[in-house]
Motif scaffolding. Sequence first.
Motif, mmCIF file in Angstrom:
data_model
loop_
_atom_site.group_PDB
_atom_site.id
_atom_site.type_symbol
_atom_site.label_atom_id
_atom_site.label_comp_id
_atom_site.label_asym_id
_atom_site.label_seq_id
_atom_site.Cartn_x
_atom_site.Cartn_y
_atom_site.Cartn_z
ATOM 1 N N PRO A 217 -7.044 -10.781 6.890
ATOM 2 C CA PRO A 217 -5.780 -10.676 7.635
ATOM 3 C C PRO A 217 -6.237 -10.913 9.352
ATOM 4 C CG PRO A 217 -5.487 -9.293 5.881
ATOM 5 C CD PRO A 217 -7.111 -9.689 5.781
ATOM 6 N N ASP A 218 -7.376 -9.903 9.752
ATOM 7 C CA ASP A 218 -7.750 -9.938 10.935
ATOM 8 C C ASP A 218 -8.539 -11.328 11.566
ATOM 9 O OD1 ASP A 218 -7.031 -7.309 11.440
ATOM 10 O OD2 ASP A 218 -9.015 -6.383 10.717
ATOM 11 N N SER B 158 5.489 -9.277 14.400
ATOM 12 C CA SER B 158 4.347 -9.767 15.490
ATOM 13 C C SER B 158 5.281 -10.083 16.792
ATOM 14 C CB SER B 158 4.017 -11.097 15.221
ATOM 15 O OG SER B 158 2.953 -10.771 14.340
ATOM 16 N N GLY C 157 -3.733 5.049 2.630
ATOM 17 C CA GLY C 157 -5.225 4.959 2.808
ATOM 18 C C GLY C 157 -5.854 4.818 1.490
ATOM 19 N N TYR C 158 -7.109 4.466 1.201
ATOM 20 C CA TYR C 158 -7.852 4.170 0.061
ATOM 21 C C TYR C 158 -7.952 5.371 -0.852
ATOM 22 C CZ TYR C 158 -9.159 -0.150 2.725
ATOM 23 O OH TYR C 158 -9.464 -1.439 3.367
ATOM 24 N N ARG D 179 -5.846 4.630 12.540
ATOM 25 C CA ARG D 179 -7.038 5.051 11.437
ATOM 26 C C ARG D 179 -8.481 5.528 12.387
ATOM 27 N NH1 ARG D 179 -7.216 -0.213 9.147
ATOM 28 N NH2 ARG D 179 -9.014 -1.316 9.811
ATOM 29 N N ASP E 34 3.085 1.268 15.386
ATOM 30 C CA ASP E 34 1.930 1.119 14.530
ATOM 31 C C ASP E 34 0.841 1.164 15.635
ATOM 32 O OD1 ASP E 34 0.363 0.377 12.445
ATOM 33 O OD2 ASP E 34 1.020 -1.576 12.117
ATOM 34 N N ASP E 35 -0.396 1.594 14.664
ATOM 35 C CA ASP E 35 -1.697 1.905 15.543
ATOM 36 C C ASP E 35 -1.485 2.747 16.743
ATOM 37 O OD1 ASP E 35 -2.629 -0.045 13.585
ATOM 38 O OD2 ASP E 35 -2.383 -1.842 15.194
ATOM 39 N N ASN F 94 5.137 -5.365 8.935
ATOM 40 C CA ASN F 94 4.623 -5.593 10.349
ATOM 41 C C ASN F 94 5.268 -6.847 11.089
ATOM 42 O OD1 ASN F 94 2.142 -3.839 10.252
ATOM 43 N ND2 ASN F 94 1.948 -4.877 8.327
ATOM 44 N N LEU G 271 0.122 -8.738 4.279
ATOM 45 C CA LEU G 271 -0.083 -10.076 3.964
ATOM 46 C C LEU G 271 -1.317 -10.670 3.436
ATOM 47 C CD1 LEU G 271 1.415 -12.896 3.797
ATOM 48 C CD2 LEU G 271 0.740 -13.146 6.227
ATOM 49 N N ARG G 272 -1.764 -11.377 2.349
ATOM 50 C CA ARG G 272 -2.682 -11.850 2.080
ATOM 51 C C ARG G 272 -2.748 -13.307 2.022
ATOM 52 N NH1 ARG G 272 -3.925 -7.679 3.449
ATOM 53 N NH2 ARG G 272 -4.967 -6.030 2.486
ATOM 54 N N ILE H 151 -4.424 -13.889 10.819
ATOM 55 C CA ILE H 151 -2.964 -13.491 11.540
ATOM 56 C C ILE H 151 -3.125 -13.664 12.918
ATOM 57 C CG2 ILE H 151 -1.674 -11.511 12.092
ATOM 58 C CD1 ILE H 151 -2.008 -10.581 9.087
ATOM 59 N N GLN I 135 0.828 -1.186 -0.002
ATOM 60 C CA GLN I 135 -0.081 0.033 0.177
ATOM 61 C C GLN I 135 1.028 1.239 0.048
ATOM 62 O OE1 GLN I 135 -2.414 0.958 3.386
ATOM 63 N NE2 GLN I 135 -4.148 1.668 1.960
ATOM 64 N N GLU J 194 -2.780 6.531 9.115
ATOM 65 C CA GLU J 194 -3.293 5.400 8.531
ATOM 66 C C GLU J 194 -4.814 5.579 8.108
ATOM 67 O OE1 GLU J 194 -1.654 1.549 10.344
ATOM 68 O OE2 GLU J 194 -2.883 2.604 11.959
ATOM 69 N N GLU K 223 3.374 -0.093 2.519
ATOM 70 C CA GLU K 223 3.676 -1.092 3.752
ATOM 71 C C GLU K 223 3.248 -2.245 2.958
ATOM 72 O OE1 GLU K 223 0.541 -0.157 6.968
ATOM 73 O OE2 GLU K 223 1.231 -1.942 7.844
ATOM 74 N N GLU L 24 -9.279 8.183 3.926
ATOM 75 C CA GLU L 24 -10.296 7.790 2.784
ATOM 76 C C GLU L 24 -10.980 8.822 1.929
ATOM 77 O OE1 GLU L 24 -13.103 4.962 4.542
ATOM 78 O OE2 GLU L 24 -11.737 3.696 4.989
HETATM 79 P P1 C2E Z 1 -2.121 -2.698 10.059
HETATM 80 O O1 C2E Z 1 -0.631 -2.769 10.019
HETATM 81 O O2 C2E Z 1 -2.624 -1.316 10.785
HETATM 82 O O3 C2E Z 1 -2.317 -2.313 8.383
HETATM 83 C C1 C2E Z 1 -3.126 -1.513 7.923
HETATM 84 C C2 C2E Z 1 -4.417 -2.012 7.664
HETATM 85 O O4 C2E Z 1 -5.730 -0.742 7.389
HETATM 86 C C3 C2E Z 1 -4.695 -3.041 6.374
HETATM 87 O O5 C2E Z 1 -5.501 -4.091 6.668
HETATM 88 C C4 C2E Z 1 -4.998 -2.000 5.153
HETATM 89 O O6 C2E Z 1 -5.468 -2.762 4.120
HETATM 90 C C5 C2E Z 1 -5.909 -1.107 5.984
HETATM 91 N N1 C2E Z 1 -6.202 0.066 5.383
HETATM 92 C C6 C2E Z 1 -5.441 0.605 4.426
HETATM 93 N N2 C2E Z 1 -6.187 1.782 4.274
HETATM 94 C C7 C2E Z 1 -7.321 1.778 4.803
HETATM 95 C C8 C2E Z 1 -8.315 2.808 4.362
HETATM 96 O O7 C2E Z 1 -8.352 3.928 3.906
HETATM 97 N N3 C2E Z 1 -9.356 2.435 5.287
HETATM 98 C C9 C2E Z 1 -9.808 1.244 5.904
HETATM 99 N N4 C2E Z 1 -10.703 1.126 6.522
HETATM 100 N N5 C2E Z 1 -8.375 0.271 6.224
HETATM 101 C C10 C2E Z 1 -7.611 0.565 5.315
HETATM 102 P P2 C2E Z 1 -5.149 -5.575 6.320
HETATM 103 O O8 C2E Z 1 -4.507 -5.653 5.221
HETATM 104 O O9 C2E Z 1 -6.396 -6.113 6.784
HETATM 105 O O10 C2E Z 1 -4.262 -5.799 7.831
HETATM 106 C C11 C2E Z 1 -4.842 -5.673 8.978
HETATM 107 C C12 C2E Z 1 -3.714 -5.819 10.038
HETATM 108 O O11 C2E Z 1 -3.220 -7.391 9.763
HETATM 109 C C13 C2E Z 1 -2.625 -5.013 9.830
HETATM 110 O O12 C2E Z 1 -3.073 -3.787 10.424
HETATM 111 C C14 C2E Z 1 -1.388 -5.667 10.528
HETATM 112 O O13 C2E Z 1 -1.561 -5.459 12.020
HETATM 113 C C15 C2E Z 1 -1.878 -7.225 10.292
HETATM 114 N N6 C2E Z 1 -0.828 -7.524 9.144
HETATM 115 C C16 C2E Z 1 -0.997 -7.457 7.719
HETATM 116 N N7 C2E Z 1 0.047 -8.098 7.420
HETATM 117 C C17 C2E Z 1 0.904 -8.417 8.233
HETATM 118 C C18 C2E Z 1 2.167 -9.091 8.357
HETATM 119 O O14 C2E Z 1 2.901 -9.619 7.136
HETATM 120 N N8 C2E Z 1 2.441 -9.689 9.555
HETATM 121 C C19 C2E Z 1 2.000 -9.329 10.615
HETATM 122 N N9 C2E Z 1 2.518 -9.693 11.648
HETATM 123 N N10 C2E Z 1 0.917 -8.696 10.599
HETATM 124 C C20 C2E Z 1 0.223 -8.277 9.500
#
Ligand code: C2E
Length: 292
Positions: free
Chosen positions: A76-77, A120, A258-259, A204, A180-181, A118, A64-65, A80, A47, A237, A61, A240
Amino acid sequence: YRAKQRRNTFVFFEAEMTRQSGERLHLVSLLRRAVPRPHETFGVLYQPQVRLEDGVRTGSEALLRWTLPDRGPVPPDLFIPLAEETGLIVPLGEWVLAQACAHGAAWSPGAALSVAVNVSALQFARTDFAATVRCWLERSGLDPARLELELTERVVLDDVGRSAARMAELRALGVRLALDDFGTGYSSLSCLSRLPLDTLKVDRSFVRGVHADAASGAVVRAIVGLARSFGLRTVAEGIETPEEYRALRDLGCETGQGYLLGLPEAPAAGEGAGPSGARGRRCSSGPGNGPG
Ligand code: C2E
Ligand code: MG
Ligand code: MG
Ligand code: MG
């Protein structure tokens, strides 16, 4: 027969979906089978991150999918946390790191685009984590200054002294570290001052409606002020809308994702890791390296 078998698997899966624990168990068994062959069902999307002042891209960033042939993408939620509970996040996270280093190195080598990964808690807790990162940096040729590791408050606050030491090891490699977050956890100001950080990522939940909601605006303003006084960069983060973008820029937030600015996207064909690049190789010493 094969098709029928696959159908039965699918039906079984759907039936299990009706029970929470059943779905969990089934996903865990699918994960166990998928992680040793990550290229088959996992992928990494990137992204864009953008400088808010002028819209110039600064990096991306890695996200992972996981896509199951019968079911499509698994959120992912959902997977993961399961990978974290089972320890599978250690090899899986290393694969993401390897992919991101390879892809990052392939992006216009002259440009200083960063790639954020990211991390863990279980990965961060391993005594060989910094060595693993160094190994993938060396194999990929990625400039360490272009790799940013994203840690959450939960990861670092468990034992701030130990975390600060582990973070110093990583920083010594030349990589950057982001929290993060930020704002959703329990960081105290004193903790923040003890941690060798480069970036705060504004969660976000504070970005949503920041232009209209005084409370969100106040939180972002405070985070930006905090970042400035500690010499840290800020990334917002989940931007939109143009209204959110303008409000964050005017509040002094440096960069955002962001989107509105870009969806997570696949790396260009032929770029970086490819099907064979990082396949089947690990830098870490394998299981059994506990927290240290
Ligand atoms: P994160 O690290 O806070 O990643 C940002 C999340 O926000 C991503 O969700 C992304 O797709 C989403 N996002 C981006 N822009 C927007 C937007 O404009 N609006 C909204 N509503 N969401 C947006 P994603 O990809 O579903 O990942 C969720 C969480 O999963 C990540 O939060 C991160 O904590 C974890 N994650 C993802 N990839 C990995 C990885 O490779 N390793 C680890 N350990 N955790 C990962
Ligand atoms: Mg992140
Ligand atoms: Mg985040
Ligand atoms: Mg998140």
